[in-house]
Write a protein that holds these residues in place. Structure first.
Motif, PDB file in Angstrom:
ATOM      1  N   ALA A 241       8.696  19.044   4.361  1.00  0.00           N
ATOM      2  CA  ALA A 241       7.621  20.228   4.351  1.00  0.00           C
ATOM      3  C   ALA A 241       7.765  21.060   5.456  1.00  0.00           C
ATOM      4  N   THR A 242       7.450  22.233   5.289  1.00  0.00           N
ATOM      5  CA  THR A 242       7.464  23.403   6.296  1.00  0.00           C
ATOM      6  C   THR A 242       6.381  24.124   6.408  1.00  0.00           C
ATOM      7  N   ILE A 243       6.144  24.692   7.282  1.00  0.00           N
ATOM      8  CA  ILE A 243       4.970  25.763   7.637  1.00  0.00           C
ATOM      9  C   ILE A 243       5.399  26.981   8.380  1.00  0.00           C
ATOM     10  N   ALA A 244       4.805  27.983   8.336  1.00  0.00           N
ATOM     11  CA  ALA A 244       4.956  29.382   8.883  1.00  0.00           C
ATOM     12  C   ALA A 244       4.922  28.832  10.511  1.00  0.00           C
ATOM     13  N   PRO A 245       6.014  29.166  11.336  1.00  0.00           N
ATOM     14  CA  PRO A 245       5.891  29.170  12.771  1.00  0.00           C
ATOM     15  C   PRO A 245       4.864  30.014  13.452  1.00  0.00           C
ATOM     16  N   ALA A 246       4.253  29.665  14.498  1.00  0.00           N
ATOM     17  CA  ALA A 246       3.372  30.625  15.202  1.00  0.00           C
ATOM     18  C   ALA A 246       4.069  31.685  16.034  1.00  0.00           C
ATOM     19  N   GLN A 247       5.370  31.452  16.396  1.00  0.00           N
ATOM     20  CA  GLN A 247       6.356  32.265  17.168  1.00  0.00           C
ATOM     21  C   GLN A 247       7.389  32.710  15.978  1.00  0.00           C
TER      22      GLN A 247
ATOM     23  N   ARG B   9       0.899  -1.169   0.146  1.00  0.00           N
ATOM     24  CA  ARG B   9      -0.117   0.068   0.021  1.00  0.00           C
ATOM     25  C   ARG B   9       0.692   1.194   0.053  1.00  0.00           C
ATOM     26  N   ASP B  10       0.562   2.096  -0.718  1.00  0.00           N
ATOM     27  CA  ASP B  10       1.393   3.453  -1.005  1.00  0.00           C
ATOM     28  C   ASP B  10       0.939   4.646   0.082  1.00  0.00           C
ATOM     29  N   VAL B  11       1.356   4.418   1.201  1.00  0.00           N
ATOM     30  CA  VAL B  11       0.743   5.256   2.448  1.00  0.00           C
ATOM     31  C   VAL B  11       1.647   6.188   2.653  1.00  0.00           C
ATOM     32  N   VAL B  12       2.918   6.128   2.645  1.00  0.00           N
ATOM     33  CA  VAL B  12       4.150   6.797   3.114  1.00  0.00           C
ATOM     34  C   VAL B  12       4.531   8.072   1.966  1.00  0.00           C
ATOM     35  N   ASP B  13       4.294   9.254   2.423  1.00  0.00           N
ATOM     36  CA  ASP B  13       4.524  10.289   1.545  1.00  0.00           C
ATOM     37  C   ASP B  13       5.924  10.822   1.916  1.00  0.00           C
ATOM     38  N   VAL B  14       7.145  10.593   1.350  1.00  0.00           N
ATOM     39  CA  VAL B  14       8.385  11.154   1.685  1.00  0.00           C
ATOM     40  C   VAL B  14       8.516  12.571   1.565  1.00  0.00           C
ATOM     41  N   ALA B  15       7.692  13.302   0.695  1.00  0.00           N
ATOM     42  CA  ALA B  15       7.864  14.657   0.653  1.00  0.00           C
ATOM     43  C   ALA B  15       7.376  15.273   1.960  1.00  0.00           C
TER      44      ALA B  15
ATOM     45  N   LEU C 171      10.439   5.268  21.380  1.00  0.00           N
ATOM     46  CA  LEU C 171       9.019   5.300  21.038  1.00  0.00           C
ATOM     47  C   LEU C 171       8.573   6.388  20.317  1.00  0.00           C
ATOM     48  N   TYR C 172       8.853   7.476  21.148  1.00  0.00           N
ATOM     49  CA  TYR C 172       8.464   8.855  20.759  1.00  0.00           C
ATOM     50  C   TYR C 172       9.007   9.015  19.393  1.00  0.00           C
ATOM     51  N   LEU C 173      10.091   9.042  18.858  1.00  0.00           N
ATOM     52  CA  LEU C 173      10.702   9.320  17.911  1.00  0.00           C
ATOM     53  C   LEU C 173      10.260   8.538  16.755  1.00  0.00           C
ATOM     54  N   GLY C 174       9.872   7.150  17.009  1.00  0.00           N
ATOM     55  CA  GLY C 174       9.354   6.164  16.016  1.00  0.00           C
ATOM     56  C   GLY C 174       8.012   6.404  15.616  1.00  0.00           C
ATOM     57  N   ALA C 175       7.061   7.036  16.702  1.00  0.00           N
ATOM     58  CA  ALA C 175       5.772   7.335  16.441  1.00  0.00           C
ATOM     59  C   ALA C 175       5.639   8.709  15.734  1.00  0.00           C
ATOM     60  N   ASN C 176       6.493   9.800  16.068  1.00  0.00           N
ATOM     61  CA  ASN C 176       6.573  11.138  15.225  1.00  0.00           C
ATOM     62  C   ASN C 176       7.035  10.802  13.901  1.00  0.00           C
ATOM     63  N   LEU C 177       7.853   9.853  13.619  1.00  0.00           N
ATOM     64  CA  LEU C 177       8.384   9.330  12.219  1.00  0.00           C
ATOM     65  C   LEU C 177       7.103   8.772  11.309  1.00  0.00           C
ATOM     66  N   ALA C 178       6.547   8.177  12.209  1.00  0.00           N
ATOM     67  CA  ALA C 178       5.096   7.218  11.458  1.00  0.00           C
ATOM     68  C   ALA C 178       4.157   8.791  11.013  1.00  0.00           C
ATOM     69  N   TYR C 179       3.856   9.658  11.950  1.00  0.00           N
ATOM     70  CA  TYR C 179       3.021  10.694  11.828  1.00  0.00           C
ATOM     71  C   TYR C 179       3.304  11.372  10.704  1.00  0.00           C
ATOM     72  N   HIS C 180       4.525  11.755  10.584  1.00  0.00           N
ATOM     73  CA  HIS C 180       4.992  12.723   9.412  1.00  0.00           C
ATOM     74  C   HIS C 180       4.886  12.012   8.070  1.00  0.00           C
ATOM     75  N   ALA C 181       4.923  10.579   8.178  1.00  0.00           N
ATOM     76  CA  ALA C 181       5.117   9.608   6.828  1.00  0.00           C
ATOM     77  C   ALA C 181       3.722   9.817   6.202  1.00  0.00           C
ATOM     78  N   VAL C 182       2.539  10.221   7.087  1.00  0.00           N
ATOM     79  CA  VAL C 182       1.356   9.933   6.368  1.00  0.00           C
ATOM     80  C   VAL C 182       0.641  11.277   6.521  1.00  0.00           C
ATOM     81  N   VAL C 183       0.639  12.137   7.659  1.00  0.00           N
ATOM     82  CA  VAL C 183      -0.098  13.159   7.613  1.00  0.00           C
ATOM     83  C   VAL C 183       0.832  14.424   7.392  1.00  0.00           C
ATOM     84  N   PRO C 184       0.371  15.287   6.551  1.00  0.00           N
ATOM     85  CA  PRO C 184       1.219  16.694   6.306  1.00  0.00           C
ATOM     86  C   PRO C 184       1.222  17.448   7.338  1.00  0.00           C
ATOM     87  N   MET C 185       2.366  18.060   7.661  1.00  0.00           N
ATOM     88  CA  MET C 185       2.504  19.129   8.528  1.00  0.00           C
ATOM     89  C   MET C 185       1.626  20.218   8.656  1.00  0.00           C
ATOM     90  N   SER C 186       1.154  20.618   7.479  1.00  0.00           N
ATOM     91  CA  SER C 186       0.065  21.671   7.287  1.00  0.00           C
ATOM     92  C   SER C 186      -1.182  21.298   8.053  1.00  0.00           C
TER      93      SER C 186
END
Length: 300
Positions: free
Chosen positions: A28-34, A18-24, A86-101
């Motif tokens: 990706a970046t977004i404008a920081p709140a601070q 299944r093609d679920v990981v988006d390497v891009a 655990l936390y670095l692994g989970a965050n890697l998974a989040y970013h692989a699927v969900v765009p930062m925006s």
């Protein structure tokens, strides 16, 4: 186990066809709140330190641990090391699927894991994630009920605070009064945060959870820094004391720790002044009671 499941899920599905990981997403970046970089780093650390809060949890029950000279360092370093993985692994998974925006949308910020699992497994996956979060929350409550009351219990037992806090339940052999007091204070903090979210404009865009975590981390960090500073003070006041464990890299390690924490506290205060002032107010509310008790019992 559930965090491991979350961390490996998208990569297992990707390997399975299944093609679920988006390497891009990883670039990706977004404008920081601070705007200021230092304030950005402090804001990120505020969230990260909440994730790792509890690293010190074994300390309140140190007197109940067998072979503490060996087991406490293993628990501290091993526990933090496991959390990093655990936390670095989970965050890697989040970013692989969900765009930062998408993560940055306010209503999504506390539900990124649920969004990811729902996207990968459908609605039943989202429900599974909710159950996992609930179980994790109950586990954290259980740990806090085991560890937190040990501090007021010890103070009551040693008669440096209200002795009733040092009472042990006749049947269960637990610090029952200290546990009840901590539970009531927890309920009070949740209700007070709910009132702030409901009636104070500054907090209406925030959640009860974010208010509590920001206040707790700011206040806790003050005492973490003071505890580390005590290492230097005790080395000077009691140079001949028996020390089964000695701080690695002393005195550079505690000094560097306190410098970084002082910088962190300043920028957290600048970035979240209301939450910081609330935290300081909670400390200030307890100080007169403690001083009154000390004056009442000067010989202790």
């Amino acid at each position: 186990g559930f965090v491991v499941f979350v961390a490996v899920l998208p990569f297992v599905l990707q390997i399975g066809g299944r093609d679920v990981v988006d390497v891009a997403n990883f670039s990706a970046t977004i404008a920081p709140a601070q705007e200021a970089l230092a304030t950005q780093i402090a804001a990120v650390l505020l969230a990260v330190m909440w994730a790792y809060n509890g690293w010190h949890g074994i300390a309140p029950v140190a007197e109940e641990i067998r072979n503490p000279q060996r087991n406490i360092p293993i628990a501290l370093f091993g526990g933090v090391g496991l959390l990093i993985l655990l936390y670095l692994g989970a965050n890697l998974a989040y970013h692989a699927v969900v765009p930062m925006s998408e993560m940055a949308i306010p209503q999504n910020q506390e539900h990124v894991a649920e969004i990811m699992v729902t996207r990968l497994l459908g609605d039943w996956g989202g429900r599974l994630m909710s159950i996992g979060v609930m179980v994790s929350t109950l586990g954290a409550i259980n740990s806090n009920l085991l560890l937190g009351p040990r501090v007021p219990f010890a103070m009551g037992r040693d008669k440096v605070f209200f002795p009733i806090l040092g009472q042990v339940h006749a049947t269960f052999r637990t610090p029952a009064v200290a546990i009840i007091v901590q539970g009531l204070l927890g309920v009070l903090l949740v209700l007070a945060s709910a009132v702030l979210v409901r009636y104070v404009d500054y907090f209406k865009e925030k959640s009860i959870f974010s208010i509590l975590t920001d206040c707790i981390i700011f206040v806790s960090s003050i005492f973490y820094a003071l505890s580390v500073g005590a290492v230097i003070v005790l080395r000077r006041r009691q140079p001949e004391a028996d020390r089964p464990y000695r701080t690695l890299g002393y005195p550079l390690t505690p000094v560097l720790y306190m410098v970084v924490y002082a910088w962190f506290l300043v920028y957290v205060f600048l970035g979240n002044p209301a939450e910081a002032l609330i935290g300081l107010g909670i400390i200030a509310a307890g100080a007169p009671v403690f001083w009154w008790w000390q004056r009442k019992t000067p010989d202790l």
